[in-house]
Design a protein around this motif. Structure first.
Motif, PDB file in Angstrom:
ATOM      1  N   LEU A   1       0.831  -1.201   0.000  1.00 29.74           N
ATOM      2  CA  LEU A   1       0.000   0.000   0.000  1.00 29.74           C
ATOM      3  C   LEU A   1       0.867   1.253   0.000  1.00 29.74           C
ATOM      4  N   GLY A   2       2.207   1.038   0.081  1.00 29.69           N
ATOM      5  CA  GLY A   2       3.113   2.183   0.036  1.00 29.69           C
ATOM      6  C   GLY A   2       2.972   3.100   1.238  1.00 29.69           C
ATOM      7  N   ARG A   3       2.643   2.527   2.409  1.00 30.37           N
ATOM      8  CA  ARG A   3       2.507   3.356   3.616  1.00 30.37           C
ATOM      9  C   ARG A   3       3.884   3.839   4.072  1.00 30.37           C
ATOM     10  N   PRO A   4       3.932   5.043   4.652  1.00 31.36           N
ATOM     11  CA  PRO A   4       5.226   5.620   5.053  1.00 31.36           C
ATOM     12  C   PRO A   4       5.875   4.813   6.177  1.00 31.36           C
ATOM     13  N   PRO A   5       7.208   4.968   6.351  1.00 30.97           N
ATOM     14  CA  PRO A   5       7.898   4.273   7.435  1.00 30.97           C
ATOM     15  C   PRO A   5       7.201   4.557   8.760  1.00 30.97           C
ATOM     16  N   GLY A   6       7.163   3.554   9.644  1.00 35.72           N
ATOM     17  CA  GLY A   6       6.489   3.748  10.925  1.00 35.72           C
ATOM     18  C   GLY A   6       6.284   2.437  11.627  1.00 35.72           C
ATOM     19  N   VAL A   7       5.507   2.481  12.694  1.00 32.52           N
ATOM     20  CA  VAL A   7       5.179   1.286  13.464  1.00 32.52           C
ATOM     21  C   VAL A   7       3.716   0.954  13.200  1.00 32.52           C
ATOM     22  N   TYR A   8       3.432  -0.258  12.749  1.00 32.62           N
ATOM     23  CA  TYR A   8       2.073  -0.632  12.371  1.00 32.62           C
ATOM     24  C   TYR A   8       1.553  -1.808  13.178  1.00 32.62           C
ATOM     25  N   ARG A   9       0.249  -1.771  13.435  1.00 29.61           N
ATOM     26  CA  ARG A   9      -0.426  -2.895  14.084  1.00 29.61           C
ATOM     27  C   ARG A   9      -1.614  -3.287  13.222  1.00 29.61           C
ATOM     28  N   ILE A  10      -2.271  -4.374  13.624  1.00 27.18           N
ATOM     29  CA  ILE A  10      -3.419  -4.843  12.843  1.00 27.18           C
ATOM     30  C   ILE A  10      -4.484  -3.753  12.777  1.00 27.18           C
ATOM     31  N   ASP A  11      -4.583  -2.907  13.827  1.00 26.83           N
ATOM     32  CA  ASP A  11      -5.578  -1.827  13.826  1.00 26.83           C
ATOM     33  C   ASP A  11      -5.440  -0.923  12.613  1.00 26.83           C
ATOM     34  N   ASP A  12      -4.211  -0.753  12.139  1.00 31.37           N
ATOM     35  CA  ASP A  12      -3.977   0.137  11.012  1.00 31.37           C
ATOM     36  C   ASP A  12      -4.366  -0.510   9.689  1.00 31.37           C
ATOM     37  N   MET A  13      -4.587  -1.826   9.723  1.00 28.79           N
ATOM     38  CA  MET A  13      -4.853  -2.565   8.489  1.00 28.79           C
ATOM     39  C   MET A  13      -6.107  -3.419   8.635  1.00 28.79           C
ATOM     40  N   LEU A  14      -6.977  -3.038   9.564  1.00 22.81           N
ATOM     41  CA  LEU A  14      -8.127  -3.892   9.875  1.00 22.81           C
ATOM     42  C   LEU A  14      -8.945  -4.221   8.629  1.00 22.81           C
ATOM     43  N   PHE A  15      -9.279  -3.166   7.880  1.00 22.53           N
ATOM     44  CA  PHE A  15     -10.149  -3.358   6.727  1.00 22.53           C
ATOM     45  C   PHE A  15      -9.484  -4.272   5.702  1.00 22.53           C
ATOM     46  N   GLU A  16      -8.216  -3.960   5.383  1.00 22.89           N
ATOM     47  CA  GLU A  16      -7.514  -4.741   4.369  1.00 22.89           C
ATOM     48  C   GLU A  16      -7.403  -6.216   4.757  1.00 22.89           C
ATOM     49  N   SER A  17      -7.035  -6.458   6.014  1.00 22.36           N
ATOM     50  CA  SER A  17      -6.846  -7.859   6.400  1.00 22.36           C
ATOM     51  C   SER A  17      -8.193  -8.573   6.494  1.00 22.36           C
ATOM     52  N   ALA A  18      -9.234  -7.836   6.889  1.00 27.90           N
ATOM     53  CA  ALA A  18     -10.562  -8.464   6.936  1.00 27.90           C
ATOM     54  C   ALA A  18     -11.036  -8.827   5.527  1.00 27.90           C
ATOM     55  N   VAL A  19     -10.706  -7.987   4.552  1.00 28.92           N
ATOM     56  CA  VAL A  19     -11.087  -8.285   3.168  1.00 28.92           C
ATOM     57  C   VAL A  19     -10.419  -9.575   2.706  1.00 28.92           C
ATOM     58  N   ILE A  20      -9.113  -9.674   2.994  1.00 29.10           N
ATOM     59  CA  ILE A  20      -8.363 -10.842   2.542  1.00 29.10           C
ATOM     60  C   ILE A  20      -8.934 -12.130   3.121  1.00 29.10           C
ATOM     61  N   ARG A  21      -9.478 -12.019   4.332  1.00 25.01           N
ATOM     62  CA  ARG A  21      -9.992 -13.227   4.995  1.00 25.01           C
ATOM     63  C   ARG A  21     -11.442 -13.536   4.651  1.00 25.01           C
ATOM     64  N   THR A  22     -12.093 -12.662   3.895  1.00 21.65           N
ATOM     65  CA  THR A  22     -13.495 -12.899   3.559  1.00 21.65           C
ATOM     66  C   THR A  22     -13.621 -13.149   2.055  1.00 21.65           C
TER      67      THR A  22
ATOM     68  N   LEU B   1     -19.106  -2.823   1.267  1.00 25.07           N
ATOM     69  CA  LEU B   1     -18.091  -3.872   1.380  1.00 25.07           C
ATOM     70  C   LEU B   1     -17.313  -3.841   2.698  1.00 25.07           C
ATOM     71  N   ALA B   2     -16.917  -2.641   3.119  1.00 23.94           N
ATOM     72  CA  ALA B   2     -16.101  -2.533   4.332  1.00 23.94           C
ATOM     73  C   ALA B   2     -16.889  -3.008   5.553  1.00 23.94           C
ATOM     74  N   ASP B   3     -18.137  -2.565   5.652  1.00 21.87           N
ATOM     75  CA  ASP B   3     -18.980  -2.978   6.774  1.00 21.87           C
ATOM     76  C   ASP B   3     -19.202  -4.490   6.740  1.00 21.87           C
ATOM     77  N   PHE B   4     -19.386  -5.015   5.524  1.00 20.43           N
ATOM     78  CA  PHE B   4     -19.644  -6.439   5.346  1.00 20.43           C
ATOM     79  C   PHE B   4     -18.487  -7.292   5.863  1.00 20.43           C
ATOM     80  N   VAL B   5     -17.268  -6.936   5.480  1.00 23.13           N
ATOM     81  CA  VAL B   5     -16.137  -7.776   5.915  1.00 23.13           C
ATOM     82  C   VAL B   5     -15.972  -7.724   7.430  1.00 23.13           C
ATOM     83  N   VAL B   6     -16.305  -6.580   8.006  1.00 19.56           N
ATOM     84  CA  VAL B   6     -16.151  -6.476   9.456  1.00 19.56           C
ATOM     85  C   VAL B   6     -17.199  -7.323  10.177  1.00 19.56           C
ATOM     86  N   LEU B   7     -18.429  -7.344   9.638  1.00 18.51           N
ATOM     87  CA  LEU B   7     -19.460  -8.217  10.227  1.00 18.51           C
ATOM     88  C   LEU B   7     -19.030  -9.675  10.137  1.00 18.51           C
ATOM     89  N   ARG B   8     -18.307 -10.011   9.065  1.00 22.50           N
ATOM     90  CA  ARG B   8     -17.897 -11.409   8.865  1.00 22.50           C
ATOM     91  C   ARG B   8     -16.637 -11.770   9.659  1.00 22.50           C
TER      92      ARG B   8
END
Lengths: 306, 251
Positions: A200-221, B155-162
């Motif tokens: 995602l080309g995010r700048p240097p820094g310290v990252y946690r899952i909170d910063d990538m919640l949406f992206e990682s949730a997408v990958i898992r769904t 989509l964003a809300d959906f993945v979070v519910l899942r």
């Protein structure tokens, strides 16, 4: 429990220095045993090694001078400091060997901490990072390049920010905490975050899952991943539209600013935004849709969308 | 009468080939409802007259009349299969790929009013998954303006519910904002107005600088800056994660 390293060393080492000053029989064995015991205690109390070094130096100077003043054996007194220091420091290093690898392999040694924060490192050689952390407390490097800190994520976060600041330059840390028996999951998590941060080309820094919640949730769904793939496919065929989405996102959705970045006319961007909406069904003028489009583009670059 | 194929009458064979939509008549509501239920639960009973793929439209309305209006709109459609509840239900319409959103919008335009629709498309054997998707999309849509929604628009809300562990983290993050009504209202208005400050302030009938101040407080409490599209998406999804009531759909 807080341990006052200076006082502990002074109390425990006094008898050893006395024995050495008198050059009594077997003082070396006694010194090793005492240093080993004190070393383990300091390690288990998580006293930072830097603090121990300072305490050791002042204790040694104080006790040596006192004993010399009392006419102690100078040669033995010089030797006792070395024996104690070597043994004490070995307690801090001994734990490093293989603990992280053992935990990642699923073995949980008896002396393992209840939970660990796994840190991934990018942009700097691991050794430099390890010594920067070691100045602040225990750290266990794994052969995979990950570091294990025996502290909670909330504690590790400011620590990582501090170390990153000290190292300077383009350095990325990602961290995640898990109980000792499940640190392998934390390693998977930091690897996933790091891959996302990189793509995602995010700048240097310290990252946690909170910063990538949406992206990682997408990958898992799976349904969402497929849908996002369908959303972005027609965009990817048109690099100009991709560039427009990214510029608008970088400008926080401000069209006037994006226009300046792209060196195009206002009406040109309006036309492109209209095209994007026709192709994807998402409106880049709506900030939430814009964020989803940006995520879709980024994830497609990591080949996460299948 | 000419007989072919294991002595079936020629007329019957021709009918099976030429008219694939040979369902029970529209008057036989109970049989058609059973058929819809069977399909939506993922069992393809191999009924002769079924289409290869369907748009699954989950809908709900704020009133029983609103829901009845949707049913009225498809009552005479011999191809539509309906599983209805009190204030919501499912409509199955034969549909080619990528046509489902248009189909749902057409239906919505004929009904209007306070009705929410969520549409998903699937081949006949995958209708259970399409139903689950449509149901979750409708849950999210019910917290927004009436209209037609599909997976990509929520989509964003959906993945979070899942992903319950993600939902939990976000719900915790937004909790301090939800606890202060003025901040919650400011954020909701800002989201509803697609990040337009002036419009959000008008909606709440407050001064624009008051709105700005409240949004700054939201940022301080959550670490998310509402002016950033990505952060606004996170905040909006966090609100969904914090409370997303069930919708009245039949089982």
């Amino acid at each position: 429990m807080l341990v006052d390293a200076g006082r502990l060393l002074h109390e425990e080492f006094l008898a050893v220095y006395r024995a050495a000053a008198a050059d009594a029989d077997g003082w070396e064995d006694a010194a090793e045993a005492v240093a080993h015991r004190v070393g383990s205690r300091l390690v288990s109390a998580r006293v930072p090694v830097a603090q121990v070094v300072v305490a050791l130096r002042s204790t040694d100077r104080l006790l040596t001078e006192t004993m010399l003043d009392d006419g102690g054996d100078a040669r033995a007194l010089a030797a006792v400091g070395t024996v104690l220091a070597a043994e004490l420091m070995s307690a801090f290093c001994a734990q490093d060997d293989g603990l992280a690898d053992a935990l990642f392999a699923g073995d949980t040694p008896d002396d393992a901490a209840p939970f660990y924060t796994v840190v991934s490192v990018r942009g700097v050689v691991t050794d430099r990072v390890v010594s920067a952390f070691r100045k602040r407390g225990p750290v266990f490097p794994a052969t995979s390049g990950h570091l294990l800190l025996p502290v909670a994520e909330a504690v590790a976060l400011p620590l990582c920010r501090e170390v990153r600041e000290e190292l300077g330059g383009e350095v990325w840390f990602c961290l995640a905490e898990r109980p000792a028996a499940r640190v392998a999951l934390a390693r998977n998590e930091v690897d996933e975050i790091d891959a996302l941060v990189a793509s995602l080309g995010r700048p240097p820094g310290v990252y946690r899952i909170d910063d990538m919640l949406f992206e990682s949730a997408v990958i898992r769904t799976p349904e969402a991943r497929d849908e996002l793939g369908r959303v972005v496919a027609p965009l990817l065929a048109n690099p100009v539209l991709v560039e427009t989405v990214l510029a608008l996102l970088e400008a926080d959705g401000n069209r006037a600013e994006a226009v300046k970045k792209l060196f195009i006319h206002r009406s040109t961007i309006d036309y492109r935004l209209w095209q994007i909406e026709q192709l994807t069904g998402l409106s880049p003028v709506n900030p939430r849709d814009l964020a989803v489009l940006g995520t879709a583009i980024a994830l497609s670059r990591t080949n996460s969308l299948g | 009468m000419t007989t072919v194929l294991d002595s079936l009458p020629l007329n019957d064979v021709l009918r099976d080939i030429l008219s694939p939509f040979d369902l029970p008549p529209v008057e036989d509501v109970a049989t058609r409802r059973r058929l819809a239920r069977t399909l939506l639960s993922g069992r393809d009973n191999g009924f002769e007259g079924l289409a290869l793929a369907y748009a699954v439209i989950a809908f709900c309305a704020s009133t029983e009349d609103g829901a009845a209006a949707v049913l009225d709109a498809v009552r005479d459609n011999a191809e539509a299969l309906v599983l209805d509840g009190v204030r919501g239900g499912y409509v199955l319409l034969p549909c080619a790929q990528d046509q489902h959103a248009g189909l749902a919008r057409e239906l919505y335009d004929r009904v209007g009013g306070d009705v929410w629709m969520a549409v998903a498309w699937a081949p006949r054997r995958d209708l259970a998954a399409a139903r689950a998707t449509a149901q979750d999309v409708l849950r999210i849509a019910a917290g927004r303006a009436p209209g037609v929604y599909e997976l990509r628009t929520v989509l964003a809300d959906f993945v979070v519910l899942r992903q319950p562990h993600v939902a939990e983290r976000l719900a915790r993050m937004i909790e301090p904002v939800v606890a202060q009504q003025p901040l919650l209202d400011a954020l909701r208005a800002f989201i509803a107005e697609d990040g337009n400050r002036a419009a959000a302030a008008r909606r709440l009938d407050i001064h624009r600088s008051t709105l700005d101040h409240r949004l700054r407080l939201v940022e301080r409490l959550t670490g998310c800056r509402p002016a950033s599209p990505r952060a606004l998406l996170t905040l909006s999804v966090a609100l969904t994660a914090h409370s997303c009531p069930e919708v009245p759909l039949p089982h």
